[in-house]
Write an enzyme that holds these catalytic residues in place. Structure first.
Site, PDB file in Angstrom:
ATOM      1  CG  ASP A 147      -1.639   1.264   1.437  1.00  0.00           C
ATOM      2  OD1 ASP A 147      -2.469   1.599   0.576  1.00  0.00           O
ATOM      3  OD2 ASP A 147      -1.374   1.953   2.454  1.00  0.00           O
ATOM      4  CB  THR A 186       1.854   1.458   3.773  1.00  0.00           C
ATOM      5  OG1 THR A 186       0.537   1.160   4.229  1.00  0.00           O
ATOM      6  CG2 THR A 186       2.769   0.264   4.032  1.00  0.00           C
ATOM      7  NE  ARG A 239      -4.843   7.964   5.076  1.00  0.00           N
ATOM      8  CZ  ARG A 239      -4.714   7.242   3.974  1.00  0.00           C
ATOM      9  NH1 ARG A 239      -5.028   7.753   2.790  1.00  0.00           N
ATOM     10  NH2 ARG A 239      -4.267   6.004   4.023  1.00  0.00           N
ATOM     11  CB  SER A 270      -1.780   3.165  -4.708  1.00  0.00           C
ATOM     12  OG  SER A 270      -2.296   4.348  -4.150  1.00  0.00           O
ATOM     13  CG  ASN A 271      -7.836   3.032  -2.788  1.00  0.00           C
ATOM     14  OD1 ASN A 271      -8.150   2.074  -3.484  1.00  0.00           O
ATOM     15  ND2 ASN A 271      -8.277   3.187  -1.545  1.00  0.00           N
ATOM     16  CE  LYS A 285      -4.907  -0.717  -2.057  1.00  0.00           C
ATOM     17  NZ  LYS A 285      -3.759  -0.449  -1.167  1.00  0.00           N
ATOM     18  CB  SER A 294      -1.736  -2.269   4.124  1.00  0.00           C
ATOM     19  OG  SER A 294      -2.455  -1.058   4.293  1.00  0.00           O
ATOM     20  CG  ASN A 353      -4.143   2.422   5.513  1.00  0.00           C
ATOM     21  OD1 ASN A 353      -4.205   3.365   6.287  1.00  0.00           O
ATOM     22  ND2 ASN A 353      -3.466   2.495   4.372  1.00  0.00           N
ATOM     23  CG  PHE A 358      -9.301   0.288   4.975  1.00  0.00           C
ATOM     24  CD1 PHE A 358      -9.454   0.005   3.621  1.00  0.00           C
ATOM     25  CD2 PHE A 358      -8.491   1.350   5.332  1.00  0.00           C
ATOM     26  CE1 PHE A 358      -8.811   0.763   2.654  1.00  0.00           C
ATOM     27  CE2 PHE A 358      -7.844   2.122   4.377  1.00  0.00           C
ATOM     28  CZ  PHE A 358      -8.002   1.816   3.038  1.00  0.00           C
ATOM     29  CG  ASP A 359      -5.085  -2.113   1.900  1.00  0.00           C
ATOM     30  OD1 ASP A 359      -5.758  -2.806   1.109  1.00  0.00           O
ATOM     31  OD2 ASP A 359      -4.015  -1.559   1.587  1.00  0.00           O
TER      32      ASP A 359
END
Length: 222
Positions: free
Chosen positions: A8, A12, A39, A116-117, A149, A173, A175, A177-178
């Site tokens: 990520d 990250t 964020r 990545s998003n 994602k 990651s 994150n 959620f990821d």
């Protein structure tokens, strides 16, 4: 651990709170809280767009989130301020552990992919200015399938693109959620717990590995 690592980017590899210095010039002591809310809202907007099927470039989510937090906090940033903040977001710094860890992983012949998003153009620019673009074997952006994602289709696209099985594909990651999204889609996952106070979402989908830094991850892979 297998040799395909998908990293990520935002949060990250790249420090999304690197914008605090620029915010401090305008908001003083309120800069860190503004950065955190920016964020959080950026991610919320991406999630909402994903659920709605209303994909937009991640930079649009970032700009809309900036506008929202400015209104919510009554900060009254000028349009010039907002443009400068968005420009700063495009040149955020990498965390200090990233470059040396990636170098060690390259020496261990691990496949390293940025995932990545963000759009491919934005992520390439971000990684290039941070001096780490050349340390990756590939870059995969969600814009290629126009979903965000943690949509399972994004993780399926990742391992299909890499021609690796889900079990061989490790998401890395910071994150939660990821990490949970990757685990739900059948991938393996590493949580980079960059803050000792950071909790993990209590969903029952625990990471396969938790590290405090990419240095630790590189050490464990060596």
């Amino acid at each position: 651990m297998k040799r395909v690592l998908a990293f990520d980017v935002y949060g990250t590899l790249i420090d999304t709170h690197g914008v605090v210095e620029e915010l401090s010039r305008r908001l003083g002591d309120g800069a860190e809280e503004f950065s955190r809310r920016w964020r959080d809202k950026q991610l919320e907007y991406a999630f909402r767009r994903g659920l709605m099927g209303a994909f937009a470039d991640f930079s649009q989510c970032t700009r809309e989130a900036l506008e929202f937090v400015d209104r919510a906090t009554g900060s009254r940033l000028s349009e010039t301020d907002k443009e400068r903040l968005m420009a700063t977001y495009a040149r955020l710094p990498a965390f200090d552990d990233v470059a040396p860890a990636l170098e060690r992983m390259a020496e261990a012949r691990l496949t390293r992919v940025a995932f990545s998003n963000g759009s491919r153009t934005a992520v390439e620019g971000l990684l290039r200015q941070a001096g780490i673009l050349e340390r990756f074997d590939d870059l995969v952006s969600v814009e290629e399938i126009k979903r965000f994602k943690p949509d399972p289709a994004v993780y399926a696209y990742l391992h299909n693109r890499l021609e690796s099985s889900p079990h061989e594909t490790w998401l890395v990651s910071s994150n939660p959620f990821d990490v949970i999204g990757a685990k739900h889609a059948g991938l393996r996952a590493v949580w980079v717990r960059r803050s000792a106070e950071a909790p993990f979402d209590p969903w029952g989908d625990e990471p396969d590995l938790t590290v405090s830094s990419l240095d630790e991850l590189a050490e464990r892979l060596s």
